[in-house]
Structures are given as C-alpha cells and as structure tokens.
Design an enzyme around this catalytic site. Structure first.
Site, PDB file in Angstrom:
ATOM      1  N   ALA A 121       0.815  -1.213   0.000  1.00 17.08           N
ATOM      2  CA  ALA A 121       0.000   0.000   0.000  1.00 17.08           C
ATOM      3  C   ALA A 121       0.849   1.264   0.000  1.00 17.08           C
ATOM      4  O   ALA A 121       0.407   2.328  -0.415  1.00 17.08           O
ATOM      5  CB  ALA A 121      -0.924   0.014   1.217  1.00 17.08           C
ATOM      6  N   LYS A 125     -23.991  -6.439   0.195  1.00 12.12           N
ATOM      7  CA  LYS A 125     -24.626  -6.611  -1.117  1.00 12.12           C
ATOM      8  C   LYS A 125     -26.052  -6.086  -1.159  1.00 12.12           C
ATOM      9  O   LYS A 125     -26.511  -5.579  -2.178  1.00 12.12           O
ATOM     10  CB  LYS A 125     -24.582  -8.065  -1.547  1.00 12.12           C
ATOM     11  CG  LYS A 125     -25.107  -9.017  -0.505  1.00 12.12           C
ATOM     12  CD  LYS A 125     -24.635 -10.448  -0.732  1.00 12.12           C
ATOM     13  CE  LYS A 125     -24.999 -11.314   0.453  1.00 12.12           C
ATOM     14  NZ  LYS A 125     -23.993 -11.287   1.516  1.00 12.12           N
ATOM     15  N   GLU A 162     -15.653  -4.635  -3.218  1.00 12.50           N
ATOM     16  CA  GLU A 162     -15.230  -5.921  -3.809  1.00 12.50           C
ATOM     17  C   GLU A 162     -15.825  -7.114  -3.085  1.00 12.50           C
ATOM     18  O   GLU A 162     -16.203  -8.119  -3.708  1.00 12.50           O
ATOM     19  CB  GLU A 162     -13.696  -5.982  -3.807  1.00 12.50           C
ATOM     20  CG  GLU A 162     -13.087  -7.244  -4.367  1.00 12.50           C
ATOM     21  CD  GLU A 162     -13.419  -7.469  -5.832  1.00 12.50           C
ATOM     22  OE1 GLU A 162     -14.315  -8.301  -6.082  1.00 12.50           O
ATOM     23  OE2 GLU A 162     -12.818  -6.834  -6.717  1.00 12.50           O
ATOM     24  N   VAL A 219     -19.602  -9.147  -3.696  1.00 14.32           N
ATOM     25  CA  VAL A 219     -19.920 -10.202  -4.666  1.00 14.32           C
ATOM     26  C   VAL A 219     -18.857 -11.297  -4.597  1.00 14.32           C
ATOM     27  O   VAL A 219     -17.671 -11.034  -4.789  1.00 14.32           O
ATOM     28  CB  VAL A 219     -19.989  -9.647  -6.101  1.00 14.32           C
ATOM     29  CG1 VAL A 219     -20.348 -10.757  -7.087  1.00 14.32           C
ATOM     30  CG2 VAL A 219     -21.003  -8.515  -6.192  1.00 14.32           C
ATOM     31  N   GLU A 225     -28.677 -20.737   7.246  1.00 17.27           N
ATOM     32  CA  GLU A 225     -29.317 -20.132   8.418  1.00 17.27           C
ATOM     33  C   GLU A 225     -30.523 -20.966   8.850  1.00 17.27           C
ATOM     34  O   GLU A 225     -31.022 -21.794   8.089  1.00 17.27           O
ATOM     35  CB  GLU A 225     -29.836 -18.721   8.054  1.00 17.27           C
ATOM     36  CG  GLU A 225     -28.819 -17.803   7.445  1.00 17.27           C
ATOM     37  CD  GLU A 225     -27.843 -17.241   8.466  1.00 17.27           C
ATOM     38  OE1 GLU A 225     -28.261 -17.036   9.616  1.00 17.27           O
ATOM     39  OE2 GLU A 225     -26.669 -17.049   8.120  1.00 17.27           O
ATOM     40  N   LYS A 238     -26.205  -9.995  -5.600  1.00  8.62           N
ATOM     41  CA  LYS A 238     -24.877  -9.952  -6.222  1.00  8.62           C
ATOM     42  C   LYS A 238     -24.996  -9.756  -7.725  1.00  8.62           C
ATOM     43  O   LYS A 238     -24.238  -8.991  -8.348  1.00  8.62           O
ATOM     44  CB  LYS A 238     -24.130 -11.237  -5.898  1.00  8.62           C
ATOM     45  CG  LYS A 238     -23.873 -11.404  -4.393  1.00  8.62           C
ATOM     46  CD  LYS A 238     -23.477 -12.828  -4.043  1.00  8.62           C
ATOM     47  CE  LYS A 238     -23.265 -12.975  -2.534  1.00  8.62           C
ATOM     48  NZ  LYS A 238     -23.138 -14.395  -2.119  1.00  8.62           N
ATOM     49  N   GLY A 275     -17.007 -16.571   4.289  1.00 12.67           N
ATOM     50  CA  GLY A 275     -16.002 -16.833   5.326  1.00 12.67           C
ATOM     51  C   GLY A 275     -15.351 -15.534   5.740  1.00 12.67           C
ATOM     52  O   GLY A 275     -15.146 -14.633   4.920  1.00 12.67           O
TER      53      GLY A 275
END
Lengths: 420, 420
Positions: free
Chosen positions: B31, B100, B122, B125, B183, B198, B295
């Site tokens: 960075a 999303k 980013e 999706v 769920e 998405k 995750g």
C-alpha cells in the site's frame, strides 16, 4: 482524448487498433474519454494488414511526437523493445506492453525508469485473463503461499490430447504445428521457456523477488510418454505444464516443469488451449483464474484494459505490486533444494532382486516410496512406475544417478514432479 | 498512515482488524503506507470479541471524528447502513463495504453521493474472488455477452451433495444448517435472493443497468428432486443455482434460478461451497473466476484489497464501472420474454395417448422437444422428463398451465431452465 501509437502491427497490434474502433462506444463510456489509435509502426510498409490506421516505418518520429500519449509495444524481442520503451518513458509517454520476454529480463530496470509514468503489462501473462490485476490489486491482503499456473496453451493442448486420446508426443506436436498452435521450432513453448517468462513476472508481484530465466528450474514436456500417462490414469492424476511460485519460510521456489496434479483440483480441469492460474493466499485460500492465454483479440482485450486504466487514473498501482521494498528478506530457493513429491519411471530387468535393489538405492538417498506400478514390457524387461513422499530435489537427482549406474535399470530413468 | 473504523465487528469485521495487524508488513509494502484499524463500532460492548482494537457503541462519534479516513461498513441490513455510509461520504470519508443488499437497493444513489470520494465494495460479490476488479478493470475492452455466476456457496454445497451422493433436499438442508452453511431460516440463500443481490451489482458494472431485486426473475432450489438429478445424469448435466446477466441486442436479461449446465463447462466444475463466475466478452471470449464466496478471512481479504487500492490511488475506477452514461440505451428484458431452453418434469397417467396429448399442447404453445426420458413411477403413473429447444418464458408458462389443467398430467409440472 488519448492518442495511442502501436509499435508492431501483427495479430495483436491489429486487434488492438480494430477493437478500439469497433467497441469505441462502450470503451469511451468506461474510460471517460476517447482512446484513439493514431498510428502504427511496422518494419515493412508493403505488407498488407487488416487495419485502417495510418502506418509508418519511422519509429523515432513516433517516439518524438509529443501528441502521442501512450506507446503500445508489441514488437517482440528483448533488447530492441527495451530501448524503445525506455525512450518512450523518458519522453513521459505511458507504455503498455504484452512482451513477457522484455519483462522477464528488464522489469526492475523498467520500474526504475518508469517512476510515476504508467507502465502496464496485463497481456504479458496468460493473455486475456486479468491475472496481473487479480494478483497486484485483488489479493493484496495476503501472503501468497503458492501460484500454480497453466500458462502455455500449446503445451496444455498437447498434454490434454495425449491424455484424452492417447496420442504420442511426436504426433500431437505435428498436429499442433499444423493448427498453428506450435511454431516450426517449438522449443520456446514445449521447453517451458514461455511459461518461465510469465512465472518470473508473477513471482515479482507475489513476492517482490528478482530472478531471471537462467536462475530458475525450467523443464519442458518433451519426454512425457504413454507410460507416464498410464500412471496418471491409474492414480487419478492429470499432467500439466505448471509454472510454480511457492513460499517456504523466506525461500521462494520458482520452477516450470510438467507435473502430475490430482484430477479433482481446479487447475487439473483446465483443458485444451486454455490457461488457468491458481493462487493460494494465506487469508483468502485458493482462487483460480481461467481463460484464453493467447490469440489476437484476447490479448488485445488485456492491452486495452491497461489503456483504459491509464485513461481513468494515470499511474494506478505500483508497477510490480510493491510501493516499498519487501522482497529483500526473501531469497530464491536453490534449484537443488526444491521440495516436492516425485514420480520415477524406471525400465528394469525383469528378475528377482531388482525391486530390492531399487528400493535400497532410494532408501539410501533418503527417499521413501508412496505408490508403485510394475508393468511388463516384454523382452524380460519391466517398467517400474513409482511416486515418492515429499523429497528434496538433490536427493532425487542423486538417486537417479545411482539408479542409472546400476545394471538393473536398463535405460535413463525419467522423472516428473508431483504437485498435490 | 490511514486510520480505519470498522462499523460492525462480527466475523468479517474481526478478520479485517486481525489481518491488518497480522499481515501488516506485506500490506504496508504494497500500500505504501500503514493502514491502521483504529476503532470498531458495535451494538453490544459486553459481547466478547476476538479483536484487539478499541470498541465503542457511539457510531456518531466515529463518523464525526476527523482523524478517521476510511469507514468499513459491515453492519448488515439496508436502510441503517445506507444512512451511515451516506453520512461518512458527506464527511469526505472513503467507504468500503461488503454489504450486497445495500448495493442491490442503493448503488446508484450512493454513486451520486460519493462523486470523487472512494466507495469500494469488492467483498459484496463472491467474497474473496476479485470479480468486481476483473469486470470493472480487467475486461473493459469488451461488450459483455453474458455472465453466469455460482454466487451462493450454500446452494452450491447442497446441490453438489444432492448430485454426488443422491441426498434429498430436506436432508441436505438440515445438514447445511448443522454445519453453519445455512441459516435457521434459509430462504435468503436457497430462495436465490442472496445471489440476486450480487447479480444486480455485476449487471451494473457489465451493462450500466439499474434494476432492483423485485424487477428480476428469482427462483430458488427448493423444488429440485432426485428425478431431476436423474435427468441431469442421463444427459451429462450438472445442476447449479446461477445468477445470469445476458445481453440480447439491447435487452438485458437478469435472472437467478437453478439451471442444468453441461458438465464439460468450467462453471459446472465448481463444486461444494465454492463460488465461480464465468464471463463471456465479445473480444476475450470466456474467462472464469473461482474461489471462496464466504467466510471471515476470505471476505476480509477483499475488503482489505479495497483499502489498499484507496491508499494507493484514492478514487480509482468509476464506482460502477462507467465514467459516462451507457446503460440508457439498454433495457431490462421483461421476465416473461426471457429466452432459454427448458426442462419439464411431468407426472403423467401411464396410458395410451398421454404422450400425444403432451406433445400437442407443447406444439400449440410453439415449443419443440429436444430430449425425453420416461420413467415408470408405479401406481400406473410415469414421470416424463423432457427438455425443449430454445423457447420464450411466457410460452413455457402457458404450456405448463395448460398441462396442469389437462387430466393426463397428475401433478403440478416442475420446470428447470437449461443453459448450454
């Protein structure tokens, strides 16, 4: 408006010029301004080309033309394009190239020269797949654990055919040449050199590591036989020419060679002329990128993506992915210290004691056998096909040498690495 | 140095804070400056969390703190995060989100508000796969012909198990719930709504087209049975829940539904909880992107990639991929005008004349049969499994209605679309 000069108007150069015109509307909407292919530089003005831009053979004039904003280098070669690109950068022109050989040898010098001037090269690795983009921008949170890439479509086409249809190497090479997938002298592709150039570029972005083609292990697919394919089928492997970059502590392995890959891995499912690159990051896990690695339009797609990036934001990311030194703490692993699993094909005399002899040589070299197949060859000979547990390259090389020297092994042993 | 506030410190938020610390060295090198997770905002300060950053429940204080450069929004929901993000942008703070739903409803309003302030997403999706990056920057030379995405890992896990192991829907749903993949109320995943959010984001980047979830066709995987899987196996299909964006002339189809996909296509090879997105561009051809769609660490990998982008270059590409209006000439295809191939499962009485009746109803609706399987069910009933040539949605719906009304069909017909 940005004015673009294309140096080298062959298949890819023509595609760049033509796509910028054909897809002008959507490209302009994305880039925010017009991208105009203004002039093409060629050696031979008499050759007929399928483009409608002005052509010249005066490269100096183009490099000195202040109205040109971006130089697209598609000449091929190493030293000549290096001079051209260097001059363009010194004149403050942005550069886009698809030239992997140029980058394999001069990427760090070019990074120095470019400084704040955009220098982009998405098309140099895996053609139309935006893998530079993914690795340089998409995965920056990660320590890259490994990259496994199928980065040469010619080899992948040949290996796929050999496996799926049982065609022998020489036959499929001829077919690939007839189809235009392989050159008359196919060494650059089948010998692994093309893949090595690409791998070195990825190695820089992943690890910040400087290496040249001569520093790394490069083996081609020339010695793969139907026996090896039989072994692959028996144990559910595919065979792929892989470019591998892999971190072990602070050592980076960079190597190109054919490898057995378990069939259920995504990279093993990349067949035919297609390319695929699997990247494992310590946080994201595995991501894989698939697409056409060659072809005029596919390669031009990547070149134009770079031009759009430059139009949008000038210099975007650091050319080789790092703003600050990082690779200094990492070193290139010595070729002989590479660690992986190995497959050996040994032609042996078909008599008692042979297996014991082979096993004892391997044992003395610290190599343990994982799987084995013995196939009779007739003439009182057999093929012994075996795979090892994880071993060190130098131990395998020593074992091969000793096996070759013993009388029970009747031909130079063949070795293929296994990646699982 | 950039100071980062994380709003919502659950699984992903904790991963963002922890990875920024664990991988600080390489992230800083990439960075060019330090990225410091400074504070986390939570609802419940008493809940134990696995992070070492300071926590607060005072969101207003964080939004008003001029020393905070970047707001990472990981709250979940739609309207509350919209207000938060809006306020952050108005204060001139860059925003990164993985939300999303927020984007499915408010992306164009946010684009207006953000203007020159970086707003990145980013992770919204396909989790860790840098697909926004690929589509927004890597493929800009192309008119996108289609996108086919496996963007819900829960559904893909369930479908893979149903196909590979013959497990029934209800059984595998329970297993997915026990494993934490689904769920307690699984509707958002198995009903296709998560994938739809998405898809709408990708549809904007590919086509510049504005649509909301309620505008598009969304079907889930709840009605897939072992009979459908039998048909898939018979004709070499896999079954995937696909998000599809597809251009036909100036009409854009956006739809989410289970689909039969030929097994040899790359997208069909994406199994288990993994995500995969295949994009076809008019110039590059097919590229495919594969990886983990969910995750904590994988999603955080994408969030941090955005933060690094912002550190490197501030506002990079236009938020939704276009600098200038383009989508105005394109329109969303009416759901009933979608064109594809269809599979029908009809439970019919096992007697003469039935097939003729079915065929005649289909024929009258303008639908022609491509493949058929008849399987006896016992009780003088059969399952008629058939696929059609390319047809129009409204014709299929009419045929289904008529088939349902005739006495030879003894149960509500089931329909699955075929993408090949």
């Amino acid at each position: 408006m940005l004015k673009i000069a294309i140096i080298g108007v062959g298949t890819v150069g023509s595609s760049v010029a033509n796509i910028l015109k054909e897809n002008k509307e959507i490209i302009t909407a994305r880039a925010g301004r017009e991208l105009v292919p203004t002039i093409g530089v060629v050696n031979n003005l008499n050759k007929k080309r399928d483009v409608s831009i002005e052509l010249t053979d005066d490269i100096e004039k183009v490099l000195n033309d202040d109205s040109i904003d971006i130089i697209v280098e598609l000449m091929g070669g190493v030293e000549k394009p290096y001079e051209v690109v260097k001059k363009a950068l010194e004149k403050g022109k942005a550069v886009v190239t698809a030239n992997k050989a140029l980058l394999a040898y001069h990427r760090y010098e070019l990074e120095e020269i470019a400084k704040d001037i955009p220098f982009e090269y998405e098309a140099a690795v895996a053609g139309g797949i935006p893998i530079i983009n993914a690795l340089r921008e998409g995965l920056t949170a990660n320590n890259i654990q490994s990259i496994q890439g199928i980065m040469n479509g010619t080899c992948n086409y040949m290996l796929t055919k050999m496996i799926d249809e049982g065609v022998e190497y020489e036959t499929i090479l001829k077919e690939a040449q007839d189809l235009g997938y392989a050159e008359a002298d196919p060494t650059f592709d089948v010998g692994g050199f093309d893949a090595a150039h690409k791998l070195l570029i990825l190695g820089s972005i992943a690890y910040g590591i400087d290496a040249k083609p001569e520093d790394i292990l490069i083996e081609g697919i020339e010695n793969i036989t139907s026996y090896d394919i039989e072994f692959a089928k028996e144990f559910n492997y595919s065979i792929k020419l892989l470019g591998i970059a892999k971190r072990e502590d602070d050592n980076i392995e960079l190597r190109v060679h054919p490898a057995f890959v378990p069939k259920n891995q995504m990279i093993a499912k990349v067949d035919g002329v297609m390319n695929g690159i699997s990247v494992i990051g310590d946080k994201v896990g595995e991501t894989m990128y698939y697409g056409p690695g060659a072809g005029g339009d596919a390669t031009a797609s990547a070149v134009i993506a770079n031009i759009v990036d430059i139009a949008r934001r000038g210099k975007g990311s650091p050319m080789l992915g790092f703003e600050r030194s990082y690779g200094n703490k990492l070193s290139l692993q010595n070729k002989k210290e590479i660690k992986t699993k190995y497959y050996l094909r040994l032609e042996v005399a078909d008599k008692t004691g042979v297996l014991a002899k082979v096993a004892s040589i391997l044992g003395e070299c610290g190599i343990s056998i994982e799987k084995m197949l013995q196939k009779p060859l007739g003439n009182q000979k057999s093929n012994l096909l075996l795979s090892t547990h994880s071993s060190v390259e130098k131990d395998i090389l020593k074992a091969i040498e000793e096996l070759e020297n013993t009388k029970v092994v009747t031909q130079k042993p063949a070795m293929i690495r296994i990646e699982d």
